[in-house]
Motif scaffolding. Structure first.
Motif, PDB file in Angstrom:
ATOM      1  N   SER A 165       5.930  11.953   1.466  1.00 51.57           N
ATOM      2  CA  SER A 165       6.342  11.169   2.636  1.00 51.57           C
ATOM      3  C   SER A 165       5.804  11.748   3.933  1.00 51.57           C
ATOM      4  N   ASN A 166       5.819  13.071   4.074  1.00 50.52           N
ATOM      5  CA  ASN A 166       5.350  13.694   5.318  1.00 50.52           C
ATOM      6  C   ASN A 166       3.860  13.491   5.537  1.00 50.52           C
ATOM      7  N   ILE A 167       3.071  13.666   4.489  1.00 53.54           N
ATOM      8  CA  ILE A 167       1.622  13.476   4.612  1.00 53.54           C
ATOM      9  C   ILE A 167       1.312  12.001   4.856  1.00 53.54           C
ATOM     10  N   PHE A 168       2.010  11.120   4.151  1.00 46.16           N
ATOM     11  CA  PHE A 168       1.817   9.678   4.345  1.00 46.16           C
ATOM     12  C   PHE A 168       2.075   9.294   5.795  1.00 46.16           C
ATOM     13  N   LEU A 169       3.195   9.746   6.347  1.00 47.45           N
ATOM     14  CA  LEU A 169       3.540   9.436   7.732  1.00 47.45           C
ATOM     15  C   LEU A 169       2.530  10.036   8.710  1.00 47.45           C
ATOM     16  N   SER A 170       2.106  11.263   8.447  1.00 49.61           N
ATOM     17  CA  SER A 170       1.101  11.916   9.300  1.00 49.61           C
ATOM     18  C   SER A 170      -0.206  11.144   9.273  1.00 49.61           C
ATOM     19  N   PHE A 171      -0.635  10.730   8.085  1.00 52.50           N
ATOM     20  CA  PHE A 171      -1.877   9.965   7.963  1.00 52.50           C
ATOM     21  C   PHE A 171      -1.744   8.601   8.645  1.00 52.50           C
ATOM     22  N   TYR A 172      -0.571   7.983   8.529  1.00 54.73           N
ATOM     23  CA  TYR A 172      -0.358   6.688   9.177  1.00 54.73           C
ATOM     24  C   TYR A 172      -0.593   6.806  10.682  1.00 54.73           C
ATOM     25  N   PHE A 173       0.026   7.807  11.300  1.00 52.32           N
ATOM     26  CA  PHE A 173      -0.138   7.967  12.742  1.00 52.32           C
ATOM     27  C   PHE A 173      -1.543   8.434  13.112  1.00 52.32           C
ATOM     28  N   LEU A 174      -2.157   9.217  12.262  1.00 55.41           N
ATOM     29  CA  LEU A 174      -3.521   9.676  12.534  1.00 55.41           C
ATOM     30  C   LEU A 174      -4.496   8.505  12.540  1.00 55.41           C
ATOM     31  N   VAL A 175      -4.436   7.644  11.520  1.00 54.72           N
ATOM     32  CA  VAL A 175      -5.347   6.487  11.499  1.00 54.72           C
ATOM     33  C   VAL A 175      -4.984   5.490  12.591  1.00 54.72           C
ATOM     34  N   ILE A 186       0.837  -1.201   0.000  1.00 53.00           N
ATOM     35  CA  ILE A 186       0.000   0.000   0.000  1.00 53.00           C
ATOM     36  C   ILE A 186       0.874   1.254   0.000  1.00 53.00           C
ATOM     37  N   GLY A 187       1.994   1.200   0.705  1.00 54.49           N
ATOM     38  CA  GLY A 187       2.875   2.367   0.787  1.00 54.49           C
ATOM     39  C   GLY A 187       3.540   2.710  -0.524  1.00 54.49           C
ATOM     40  N   SER A 188       3.907   1.710  -1.303  1.00 56.78           N
ATOM     41  CA  SER A 188       4.586   1.986  -2.578  1.00 56.78           C
ATOM     42  C   SER A 188       3.659   2.661  -3.576  1.00 56.78           C
ATOM     43  N   VAL A 189       2.372   2.540  -3.383  1.00 61.48           N
ATOM     44  CA  VAL A 189       1.402   3.192  -4.260  1.00 61.48           C
ATOM     45  C   VAL A 189       0.930   4.522  -3.660  1.00 61.48           C
ATOM     46  N   SER A 212     -12.320  -0.418  12.055  1.00 66.50           N
ATOM     47  CA  SER A 212     -12.284   0.966  12.541  1.00 66.50           C
ATOM     48  C   SER A 212     -11.162   1.725  11.852  1.00 66.50           C
ATOM     49  N   GLY A 213     -10.038   1.058  11.590  1.00 70.22           N
ATOM     50  CA  GLY A 213      -8.959   1.694  10.830  1.00 70.22           C
ATOM     51  C   GLY A 213      -9.392   2.005   9.407  1.00 70.22           C
ATOM     52  N   ALA A 227      -3.941   0.342  11.488  1.00 68.04           N
ATOM     53  CA  ALA A 227      -3.381   1.515  10.803  1.00 68.04           C
ATOM     54  C   ALA A 227      -3.191   1.232   9.314  1.00 68.04           C
ATOM     55  N   LEU A 228      -2.787   0.024   8.992  1.00 67.00           N
ATOM     56  CA  LEU A 228      -2.603  -0.335   7.585  1.00 67.00           C
ATOM     57  C   LEU A 228      -3.946  -0.352   6.854  1.00 67.00           C
ATOM     58  N   CYS A 229      -4.984  -0.816   7.525  1.00 64.73           N
ATOM     59  CA  CYS A 229      -6.323  -0.761   6.937  1.00 64.73           C
ATOM     60  C   CYS A 229      -6.758   0.690   6.763  1.00 64.73           C
ATOM     61  N   GLY A 230      -6.321   1.559   7.676  1.00 59.17           N
ATOM     62  CA  GLY A 230      -6.602   2.994   7.532  1.00 59.17           C
ATOM     63  C   GLY A 230      -5.963   3.562   6.276  1.00 59.17           C
ATOM     64  N   LEU A 231      -4.741   3.135   5.978  1.00 57.33           N
ATOM     65  CA  LEU A 231      -4.093   3.577   4.739  1.00 57.33           C
ATOM     66  C   LEU A 231      -4.870   3.072   3.528  1.00 57.33           C
ATOM     67  N   LEU A 232      -5.374   1.849   3.623  1.00 58.58           N
ATOM     68  CA  LEU A 232      -6.219   1.319   2.545  1.00 58.58           C
ATOM     69  C   LEU A 232      -7.468   2.177   2.389  1.00 58.58           C
ATOM     70  N   GLY A 233      -8.060   2.611   3.499  1.00 62.87           N
ATOM     71  CA  GLY A 233      -9.236   3.479   3.439  1.00 62.87           C
ATOM     72  C   GLY A 233      -8.935   4.795   2.742  1.00 62.87           C
ATOM     73  N   ILE A 234      -7.787   5.387   3.048  1.00 63.74           N
ATOM     74  CA  ILE A 234      -7.380   6.625   2.378  1.00 63.74           C
ATOM     75  C   ILE A 234      -7.223   6.374   0.884  1.00 63.74           C
TER      76      ILE A 234
END
Length: 157
Positions: free
Chosen positions: A55-65, A45-48, A139-140, A92-99
């Motif tokens: 990188s900064n927004i990705f990391l921020s979203f990771y911690f937010l979810v 999911i991260g490579s896409v 929930s993520g 958190a990984l499912c949260g990235l999938l949601g984004i």
């Protein structure tokens, strides 16, 4: 320190007010296969997603979810099993999938979601696996979709 001291649950997070457990639980894995699967999922999911966000927004979203999804999961457990331990980064990984789902639907249309149907199917099957905290995953995922929609609204989509 034992694994039990690092997991999160409704009782530890809300009743005992040990809010840090939402973070420690996300970085705790018991079995090597658990962390390996999370790393593979993060790579996929991260490579896409990371190149499209930065990188900064990705990391921020990771911690937010991670944080929001963790608190929501622990709260939902209050109704059923308040001592259910939760650990791992899967929520958190499912949260990235949601984004990612929010971005795909908004920019490219829902007909582009076909390739992630197997991933969503696996998430749905996990409801029947007793050793997996499905509530953390869902929930993520839902937290990620909401964050993704809000982010896209801020960008004018």
């Amino acid at each position: 320190m034992s694994v039990e001291e690092l997991t999160s649950s409704y009782v530890t997070v809300y009743t005992n007010r040990q809010f840090y457990r939402v973070l420690t639980a996300a970085f705790t894995h018991v079995l090597p296969i658990h962390i390996l699967m999370n790393l593979v999922y993060l790579y996929n999911i991260g490579s896409v997603l990371e190149p499209s966000l930065s990188s900064n927004i990705f990391l921020s979203f990771y911690f937010l979810v991670l944080v929001l999804g963790g608190f929501i999961s622990a709260f939902i457990h209050k109704m059923y099993l308040p001592n259910t331990p939760s650990l791992g980064a899967s929520g958190a990984l499912c949260g990235l999938l949601g984004i990612y789902i929010a971005i795909i639907i908004t920019i490219y249309g829902e007909n582009q979601l076909g390739f992630i149907i197997p991933t969503i199917g696996i998430l749905c099957l996990q409801v029947f696996w007793k050793r997996i905290d499905s509530i953390a995953h869902f929930s993520g995922l839902l937290t990620g979709i909401v964050i993704g929609v809000l982010y896209l609204k801020m960008l004018g989509y």
